[in-house]
Design a protein around this motif. Structure first.
Motif, PDB file in Angstrom:
ATOM      1  N   ILE A  19      -4.926  -0.730  10.578  1.00  0.00           N
ATOM      2  CA  ILE A  19      -4.265  -1.469   9.498  1.00  0.00           C
ATOM      3  C   ILE A  19      -5.287  -2.298   8.733  1.00  0.00           C
ATOM      4  O   ILE A  19      -5.300  -2.301   7.495  1.00  0.00           O
ATOM      5  CB  ILE A  19      -3.124  -2.345  10.053  1.00  0.00           C
ATOM      6  N   ALA A  20      -6.169  -2.968   9.453  1.00  0.00           N
ATOM      7  CA  ALA A  20      -7.210  -3.784   8.797  1.00  0.00           C
ATOM      8  C   ALA A  20      -8.121  -2.914   7.938  1.00  0.00           C
ATOM      9  O   ALA A  20      -8.496  -3.303   6.820  1.00  0.00           O
ATOM     10  CB  ALA A  20      -8.018  -4.547   9.846  1.00  0.00           C
ATOM     11  N   GLN A 100      -3.417   5.927  -5.013  1.00  0.00           N
ATOM     12  CA  GLN A 100      -4.163   5.649  -3.783  1.00  0.00           C
ATOM     13  C   GLN A 100      -3.602   4.428  -3.056  1.00  0.00           C
ATOM     14  O   GLN A 100      -3.396   4.469  -1.836  1.00  0.00           O
ATOM     15  CB  GLN A 100      -5.641   5.424  -4.101  1.00  0.00           C
ATOM     16  N   VAL A 101      -3.362   3.357  -3.793  1.00  0.00           N
ATOM     17  CA  VAL A 101      -2.834   2.131  -3.179  1.00  0.00           C
ATOM     18  C   VAL A 101      -1.451   2.386  -2.581  1.00  0.00           C
ATOM     19  O   VAL A 101      -1.164   1.956  -1.456  1.00  0.00           O
ATOM     20  CB  VAL A 101      -2.798   0.968  -4.203  1.00  0.00           C
ATOM     21  N   ASP A 102      -0.605   3.094  -3.305  1.00  0.00           N
ATOM     22  CA  ASP A 102       0.744   3.382  -2.792  1.00  0.00           C
ATOM     23  C   ASP A 102       0.679   4.200  -1.501  1.00  0.00           C
ATOM     24  O   ASP A 102       1.415   3.927  -0.544  1.00  0.00           O
ATOM     25  CB  ASP A 102       1.582   4.129  -3.832  1.00  0.00           C
ATOM     26  N   TYR A 103      -0.209   5.192  -1.467  1.00  0.00           N
ATOM     27  CA  TYR A 103      -0.333   6.012  -0.264  1.00  0.00           C
ATOM     28  C   TYR A 103      -0.860   5.177   0.906  1.00  0.00           C
ATOM     29  O   TYR A 103      -0.321   5.240   2.017  1.00  0.00           O
ATOM     30  CB  TYR A 103      -1.233   7.220  -0.509  1.00  0.00           C
ATOM     31  N   LEU A 104      -1.906   4.392   0.658  1.00  0.00           N
ATOM     32  CA  LEU A 104      -2.458   3.557   1.726  1.00  0.00           C
ATOM     33  C   LEU A 104      -1.421   2.554   2.227  1.00  0.00           C
ATOM     34  O   LEU A 104      -1.326   2.302   3.427  1.00  0.00           O
ATOM     35  CB  LEU A 104      -3.720   2.841   1.240  1.00  0.00           C
ATOM     36  N   ASP A 109       2.467   0.655   6.326  1.00  0.00           N
ATOM     37  CA  ASP A 109       3.862   0.437   6.742  1.00  0.00           C
ATOM     38  C   ASP A 109       4.191   1.263   7.985  1.00  0.00           C
ATOM     39  O   ASP A 109       4.844   0.779   8.911  1.00  0.00           O
ATOM     40  CB  ASP A 109       4.821   0.772   5.607  1.00  0.00           C
ATOM     41  N   SER A 110       3.727   2.507   8.006  1.00  0.00           N
ATOM     42  CA  SER A 110       3.968   3.379   9.146  1.00  0.00           C
ATOM     43  C   SER A 110       3.271   2.842  10.403  1.00  0.00           C
ATOM     44  O   SER A 110       3.864   2.794  11.487  1.00  0.00           O
ATOM     45  CB  SER A 110       3.470   4.795   8.834  1.00  0.00           C
ATOM     46  N   TRP A 115       3.206  -0.076  15.603  1.00  0.00           N
ATOM     47  CA  TRP A 115       2.817  -1.253  16.387  1.00  0.00           C
ATOM     48  C   TRP A 115       4.068  -1.951  16.928  1.00  0.00           C
ATOM     49  O   TRP A 115       4.102  -2.344  18.093  1.00  0.00           O
ATOM     50  CB  TRP A 115       1.992  -2.212  15.535  1.00  0.00           C
ATOM     51  N   ALA A 116       5.075  -2.091  16.094  1.00  0.00           N
ATOM     52  CA  ALA A 116       6.327  -2.725  16.536  1.00  0.00           C
ATOM     53  C   ALA A 116       6.968  -1.910  17.661  1.00  0.00           C
ATOM     54  O   ALA A 116       7.490  -2.480  18.624  1.00  0.00           O
ATOM     55  CB  ALA A 116       7.296  -2.872  15.365  1.00  0.00           C
ATOM     56  N   ASP A 117       6.911  -0.584  17.562  1.00  0.00           N
ATOM     57  CA  ASP A 117       7.450   0.268  18.620  1.00  0.00           C
ATOM     58  C   ASP A 117       6.707   0.039  19.936  1.00  0.00           C
ATOM     59  O   ASP A 117       7.328  -0.043  21.004  1.00  0.00           O
ATOM     60  CB  ASP A 117       7.356   1.745  18.231  1.00  0.00           C
TER      61      ASP A 117
END
Length: 126
Positions: A19-20, A100-104, A109-110, A115-117
């Motif tokens: 994510i970072a 590019q930003v939308d895909y990243l 988000d995924s 991580w939450a799972d």
């Protein structure tokens, strides 16, 4: 701690690192230049003039967001001129950066959901 908990923690740390990394990539894209508003694309249209047919380009938004000559009125279109004009090239690059930003961001988000799972599975085991 059990080996399974160690594995979950290690995987959660890898997710956080990913994510970072993706957030850093978004910052680099934003630093590279303007990003088109969401829902924008570059469109080609034909105009007829005294000396023939001309192709022009426009930035097309899904909602009216571009100012017009009339105060307070917005339009979905921003005229860019002919192919290869500075405005045309800037718009194409800004739409590419938006993509590019939308895909990243969707990848982030995924990964956050992953991580939450992991976190929820660790809580359930306690």
């Amino acid at each position: 701690m059990s080996t399974k908990e160690d594995d979950l923690i290690a995987r959660a740390e890898l997710l956080q690192q990913a994510i970072a990394t993706l957030l850093l990539m978004i910052q680099q894209i934003k630093a590279a230049g303007e990003i088109a508003p969401p829902g924008c694309s570059v469109s080609r249209y034909q105009a007829r003039g005294k000396q023939g047919v001309y192709w022009y380009y426009k930035l097309h938004a899904s909602q009216p967001i571009f100012p017009t000559s009339q105060p307070g009125k917005l339009t979905k279109y921003k005229h860019l001129g002919k192919a290869g004009s500075p405005a045309h090239i800037d718009a194409v690059l800004s739409v590419a950066r938006r993509t590019q930003v939308d895909y990243l961001q969707s990848c982030i988000d995924s990964l956050r959901q992953n991580w939450a799972d992991l976190y929820n599975s660790l809580k359930e085991k306690k």
